[in-house]
Design a protein around this motif. Structure first.
Motif, PDB file in Angstrom:
ATOM      1  N   MET A   1      10.074  14.408   9.846  1.00  0.00           N
ATOM      2  CA  MET A   1       8.887  14.089  10.612  1.00  0.00           C
ATOM      3  C   MET A   1       8.559  12.615  10.436  1.00  0.00           C
ATOM      4  N   ARG A   2       8.310  11.934  11.548  1.00  0.00           N
ATOM      5  CA  ARG A   2       7.952  10.530  11.412  1.00  0.00           C
ATOM      6  C   ARG A   2       6.541  10.337  11.926  1.00  0.00           C
ATOM      7  N   LEU A   3       5.663   9.928  11.029  1.00  0.00           N
ATOM      8  CA  LEU A   3       4.288   9.681  11.434  1.00  0.00           C
ATOM      9  C   LEU A   3       4.143   8.301  12.047  1.00  0.00           C
ATOM     10  N   LEU A   4       4.971   7.370  11.599  1.00  0.00           N
ATOM     11  CA  LEU A   4       5.040   6.044  12.191  1.00  0.00           C
ATOM     12  C   LEU A   4       6.490   5.781  12.508  1.00  0.00           C
ATOM     13  N   LYS A   5       6.762   4.754  13.259  1.00  0.00           N
ATOM     14  CA  LYS A   5       8.144   4.484  13.643  1.00  0.00           C
ATOM     15  C   LYS A   5       9.016   4.168  12.428  1.00  0.00           C
ATOM     16  N   VAL A   6       8.410   3.825  11.292  1.00  0.00           N
ATOM     17  CA  VAL A   6       9.195   3.479  10.120  1.00  0.00           C
ATOM     18  C   VAL A   6       9.294   4.616   9.131  1.00  0.00           C
ATOM     19  N   PHE A   7       8.641   5.728   9.396  1.00  0.00           N
ATOM     20  CA  PHE A   7       8.668   6.825   8.455  1.00  0.00           C
ATOM     21  C   PHE A   7       9.935   7.635   8.656  1.00  0.00           C
ATOM     22  N   LEU A   8      10.620   7.932   7.579  1.00  0.00           N
ATOM     23  CA  LEU A   8      11.842   8.715   7.632  1.00  0.00           C
ATOM     24  C   LEU A   8      11.635   9.920   6.736  1.00  0.00           C
ATOM     25  N   ALA A   9      11.556  11.083   7.335  1.00  0.00           N
ATOM     26  CA  ALA A   9      11.089  12.250   6.596  1.00  0.00           C
ATOM     27  C   ALA A   9      12.229  13.149   6.182  1.00  0.00           C
TER      28      ALA A   9
ATOM     29  N   ASN B   1       8.417   1.995  -4.859  1.00  0.00           N
ATOM     30  CA  ASN B   1       7.139   2.522  -5.329  1.00  0.00           C
ATOM     31  C   ASN B   1       7.054   4.008  -5.012  1.00  0.00           C
ATOM     32  N   PRO B   2       7.205   4.893  -6.000  1.00  0.00           N
ATOM     33  CA  PRO B   2       7.089   6.333  -5.734  1.00  0.00           C
ATOM     34  C   PRO B   2       5.621   6.774  -5.739  1.00  0.00           C
ATOM     35  N   LYS B   3       5.271   7.639  -4.794  1.00  0.00           N
ATOM     36  CA  LYS B   3       3.953   8.271  -4.752  1.00  0.00           C
ATOM     37  C   LYS B   3       4.153   9.780  -4.781  1.00  0.00           C
ATOM     38  N   ILE B   4       3.421  10.431  -5.644  1.00  0.00           N
ATOM     39  CA  ILE B   4       3.683  11.849  -5.872  1.00  0.00           C
ATOM     40  C   ILE B   4       2.382  12.646  -5.869  1.00  0.00           C
ATOM     41  N   GLY B   5       2.336  13.669  -5.041  1.00  0.00           N
ATOM     42  CA  GLY B   5       1.255  14.633  -5.083  1.00  0.00           C
ATOM     43  C   GLY B   5       0.091  14.320  -4.177  1.00  0.00           C
ATOM     44  N   TYR B   6      -0.652  13.259  -4.504  1.00  0.00           N
ATOM     45  CA  TYR B   6      -1.905  12.965  -3.803  1.00  0.00           C
ATOM     46  C   TYR B   6      -2.327  11.534  -4.114  1.00  0.00           C
ATOM     47  N   PRO B   7      -3.219  10.961  -3.301  1.00  0.00           N
ATOM     48  CA  PRO B   7      -3.647   9.577  -3.532  1.00  0.00           C
ATOM     49  C   PRO B   7      -4.480   9.439  -4.804  1.00  0.00           C
TER      50      PRO B   7
ATOM     51  N   GLY C   1      -2.371   1.895  -1.698  1.00  0.00           N
ATOM     52  CA  GLY C   1      -2.819   3.192  -2.182  1.00  0.00           C
ATOM     53  C   GLY C   1      -2.975   4.220  -1.076  1.00  0.00           C
ATOM     54  N   ARG C   2      -2.916   3.790   0.181  1.00  0.00           N
ATOM     55  CA  ARG C   2      -3.075   4.717   1.303  1.00  0.00           C
ATOM     56  C   ARG C   2      -1.820   5.560   1.508  1.00  0.00           C
ATOM     57  N   TRP C   3      -2.025   6.740   2.053  1.00  0.00           N
ATOM     58  CA  TRP C   3      -0.919   7.654   2.310  1.00  0.00           C
ATOM     59  C   TRP C   3      -0.776   7.885   3.811  1.00  0.00           C
ATOM     60  N   GLY C   4       0.444   8.088   4.252  1.00  0.00           N
ATOM     61  CA  GLY C   4       0.723   8.396   5.645  1.00  0.00           C
ATOM     62  C   GLY C   4       0.853   9.872   5.917  1.00  0.00           C
ATOM     63  N   MET C   5       0.731  10.708   4.917  1.00  0.00           N
ATOM     64  CA  MET C   5       0.720  12.158   5.057  1.00  0.00           C
ATOM     65  C   MET C   5      -0.401  12.725   4.207  1.00  0.00           C
ATOM     66  N   THR C   6      -0.900  13.889   4.599  1.00  0.00           N
ATOM     67  CA  THR C   6      -1.948  14.535   3.820  1.00  0.00           C
ATOM     68  C   THR C   6      -1.340  15.283   2.635  1.00  0.00           C
ATOM     69  N   PRO C   7      -2.098  15.461   1.552  1.00  0.00           N
ATOM     70  CA  PRO C   7      -1.542  16.130   0.366  1.00  0.00           C
ATOM     71  C   PRO C   7      -0.973  17.520   0.612  1.00  0.00           C
ATOM     72  N   PRO C   8      -1.548  18.351   1.511  1.00  0.00           N
ATOM     73  CA  PRO C   8      -0.952  19.674   1.710  1.00  0.00           C
ATOM     74  C   PRO C   8       0.305  19.683   2.577  1.00  0.00           C
ATOM     75  N   THR C   9       0.726  18.523   3.079  1.00  0.00           N
ATOM     76  CA  THR C   9       1.862  18.472   3.992  1.00  0.00           C
ATOM     77  C   THR C   9       3.153  18.866   3.294  1.00  0.00           C
ATOM     78  N   SER C  10       3.918  19.728   3.940  1.00  0.00           N
ATOM     79  CA  SER C  10       5.205  20.154   3.398  1.00  0.00           C
ATOM     80  C   SER C  10       6.291  19.236   3.946  1.00  0.00           C
ATOM     81  N   ASN C  11       6.334  18.009   3.434  1.00  0.00           N
ATOM     82  CA  ASN C  11       7.276  17.016   3.927  1.00  0.00           C
ATOM     83  C   ASN C  11       7.278  15.830   2.976  1.00  0.00           C
ATOM     84  N   ALA C  12       8.028  14.791   3.311  1.00  0.00           N
ATOM     85  CA  ALA C  12       8.090  13.573   2.507  1.00  0.00           C
ATOM     86  C   ALA C  12       8.531  12.433   3.412  1.00  0.00           C
ATOM     87  N   TYR C  13       8.382  11.177   2.939  1.00  0.00           N
ATOM     88  CA  TYR C  13       8.812  10.063   3.777  1.00  0.00           C
ATOM     89  C   TYR C  13       9.130   8.833   2.947  1.00  0.00           C
ATOM     90  N   TYR C  14       9.859   7.924   3.601  1.00  0.00           N
ATOM     91  CA  TYR C  14      10.122   6.583   3.072  1.00  0.00           C
ATOM     92  C   TYR C  14       9.548   5.574   4.058  1.00  0.00           C
TER      93      TYR C  14
END
Length: 674
Positions: free
Chosen positions: A1-9, A411-417, A459-472
């Motif tokens: 899933m790509r939320l922005l053109k640069v997101f690779l899920a 920079n890894p982000k895990i779980g929630y903001p 610190g901002r996230w491009g996906m919500t914490p309950p989302t079943s996905n990931a991105y770069y």
């Protein structure tokens, strides 16, 4: 899933160290189809039995243990929302009041049926009042404030040349079908889609009160304008090249590019700074400008009414919901029935108030030890990627130095903001679902626009914490794993390292490798769109990528219809590199430990590869597969299993595959990138 053109899920599941003394569990032996040889068709061997015993549910278009886990997360959210919505005296603006009242308003089907088209009549009336091209432009800005991105989208994005700064980004949008090819290509499947789309648009207009004749005329008007926009749009392969959408422009030059559009009024109304910005597709924006002159205002009004109806249908009475599902869900996706109302209301709450809902979700379902172990796993995989880069025999020392420099800035982000969004001023009521949808959309648009002209907030996230996905995200060089994907059942505390590395490990490696795929490799350690390769190494890298392109061009989903190798190149490099890096990390993790156990007759290496096959082996409806090969940068599940593993000597050795086996690519065709 790509939320922005640069997101690779890519989807991912958690790994946590199992407790000492706990029995270790291997792969799901009951999922195996033992009538198939692993060296012949590993997709069918790894979990063909599970798919046979678990057909795709009527409301789903893909199914596997992985997708079942994502649906389980929605059941967990349902429990949270039902609990908070039962109480009606929460403090106004509290997380509980917001998510509870929105969910309750969504579930109030009787009210929705009684209201019919009433909730959006004020906006329809305003469109009726449009008299001029200037009025059309004002309505476009009002649509943008409601996150109705027609005929273009405008939002915040990191500057390709100075990623620490946020600028305005203008992107091509405004089509009702998936992409330009559906409007323009002559193949029978596209012709049929055009006929079905015209029927769907006309049916929606009829629900809005048009006569059958007027509805058909309105649908033709919509299609004519969208077709002109489609002709000026880039196709999905062209959009994969970041340089194709990199057009930094001054505000003055934006006005020269599109002289008929009043950008001064737009930016004043939106309270946006008139600084340098990026126009992703200048030719498209010029076409919008041209149509403001050439297309009659009456036709623009019809186009705007259609996109309002399209955007609001899920928030209106049952006939509108059924009509939009009939085209997008049933015809294009292949689903047999709609998702239950409660599930759609959960998804609506997550989409509009995701971090509010996410706070409640992570409190209950994402313990601190899960986050700590994920951090450890990411660290291990980054180290493995470093070892892989250093060991490459095709890359010179100068490029290796740059690659390792980039790896060091991940920079890894895990779980929630670390800092949650404040929704307390959003007006949510129990008796006004569409009004709540508009309020949530306005909040999210203003929240996004508020970043323009500021330093990038990492610190901002491009996906919500309950989302079943990931991105770069290549401009921020970050890999992000929301809590929603870090859940059972794909991971077990009792699972062997081999099983865990085969699932979460491969996908962590996949996300890391996106920093070095055909797109990510164009961004440097600071996230700038800047070449850091020597000429010689770049040629070698591109040749290795071409190997992957050629491999996936040979994978057919049905006679005459195969994957587009250039479209899936980045994700396929990610799967191949992810599998290699995770295998390397798994082997390193075993150093200094007792030998990993053979369980259920499977060696640790076999467990690793079977775990990937069971994790990734989705069943997908034929209609959705056709959508995917047209526009999805991810290959279908079958070839995400077969593709990378058939290139790996380690897989061949693990299952003692002969050189001429189907799962072993000939040496001259074997693809190796990272």
């Amino acid at each position: 899933m790509r939320l922005l053109k640069v997101f690779l899920a890519a989807a991912v599941f958690p790994i946590t160290a199992f407790a000492q003394g706990t029995a270790q569990r291997g792969i799901e032996v009951g999922d195996l189809n033992r009538s198939v040889e692993p060296c012949s068709d590993f997709y069918e061997y790894a979990n063909g039995q599970w798919r046979a015993q678990n057909p795709i549910p009527p409301s789903m278009v893909r199914w596997s243990r992985r997708f079942a886990s994502g649906e389980l997360a929605k059941e967990q959210l349902k429990g949270i929302l039902e609990e908070v919505s039962r109480k009606q005296d929460w403090p106004t603006g509290s997380v509980e009041q917001l998510i509870g009242d929105h969910y309750a308003s969504c579930m109030d089907e009787a009210r929705l049926e009684a209201q019919g088209l009433t909730p959006i009549k004020p906006l329809l009336t305003d469109i009726d009042g449009v008299k001029s091209a200037a009025d059309v432009q004002r309505m476009i800005r009002r649509f943008h404030e409601l996150d109705i991105a027609v005929p273009f989208a405008l939002g915040a994005a990191s500057d390709n040349h100075n990623p620490s700064q946020m600028i305005t980004d203008i992107a091509a949008r405004g089509l009702g079908m998936p992409d330009r090819d559906y409007y323009l290509k002559p193949e029978p499947r596209f012709k049929e889609a055009r006929e079905k789309y015209l029927e769907h648009v006309a049916n929606t207009f009829k629900l809005a009160g048009y006569t059958p004749e007027a509805a058909r005329a309105a649908a033709s008007t919509v299609f004519a304008l969208e077709s002109k926009l489609a002709e000026a749009s880039l196709d999905n392969v062209a959009l994969r090249d970041p340089k194709a959408t990199d057009h930094k422009t001054s505000f003055a030059d934006l006005r020269k590019l599109t002289p008929r559009f009043d950008w001064v009024a737009y930016f004043q109304g939106a309270k946006l700074p008139r600084a340098d910005l990026n126009v992703e597709q200048p030719r498209f924006l010029q076409e919008v400008d041209r149509q403001l002159q050439q297309t009659p205002v009456a036709d623009w009004k019809t186009y705007l009414k259609w996109h309002l109806l399209h955007s609001a249908s899920q928030s209106l009475s049952r006939p509108f919901q059924e009509e939009i599902f009939s085209f997008y869900g049933r015809y294009l996706g292949g689903a047999k029935e709609e998702k239950p109302r409660w599930k759609r209301c959960v998804e609506s709450t997550d989409a509009l108030l995701g971090e509010a809902l996410g706070r409640k979700y992570t409190e209950k379902y994402f313990p601190p030890e899960a986050k700590a172990r994920m951090q450890e796993m990411v660290k291990n995989l980054l180290a493995a990627m470093g070892d892989s880069i250093q060991g490459l025999d095709w890359m010179g020392p100068e490029t290796k130095k740059k690659a390792l420099e980039k790896l060091s800035t991940f920079n890894p982000k895990i779980g929630y903001p670390d800092k949650w969004k404040d929704y307390s001023h959003v007006k949510i009521r129990r008796d006004a679902f569409w009004a709540n949808v508009m309020a949530g959309r306005r909040f999210n648009v203003v929240d996004d626009w508020s970043q323009i002209g500021k330093a990038a907030d990492r610190g901002r996230w491009g996906m919500t914490p309950p989302t079943s996905n990931a991105y770069y995200h290549p401009l921020l060089n970050e890999i992000v794993f929301p809590a929603g994907i870090l859940q059972p059942p794909a991971f077990s505390m009792e699972a062997t390292d081999a099983v865990n590395y085969g699932a979460i490990g491969v996908v962590i490696g996949h996300e890391i490798s996106h920093g070095f795929d055909d797109q990510g490799a164009q961004y440097d350690a600071r996230g700038r769109l800047s070449n850091w390769w020597t000429d010689e190494d770049l040629v070698k890298f591109q040749a290795r990528g071409q190997c992957v392109v050629d491999q996936f061009e040979s994978y057919f989903i049905e006679p005459g219809l195969h994957h587009n190798g250039k479209l899936v190149l980045g994700e396929s490099i990610g799967d191949l590199a992810g599998a290699r890096i995770a295998y390397l990390a798994f082997k390193k993790s075993q150093q200094g430990k007792p030998p990993a156990p053979t369980l259920d007759g499977f060696t640790p290496d076999q467990q690793f590869f079977i775990s990937w096959g069971q994790f990734r082996g989705d069943a997908i409806r034929p209609e959705t597969q056709r959508l995917m090969i047209q526009g999805d940068p991810h290959p279908t599940g079958k070839y995400r299993v077969i593709g990378p593993l058939s290139n790996m000597r380690e897989f061949q050795q693990a299952f003692s595959c002969k050189q001429d086996a189907e799962m072993v690519r000939p040496a001259e065709k074997r693809c190796e990138v990272w």
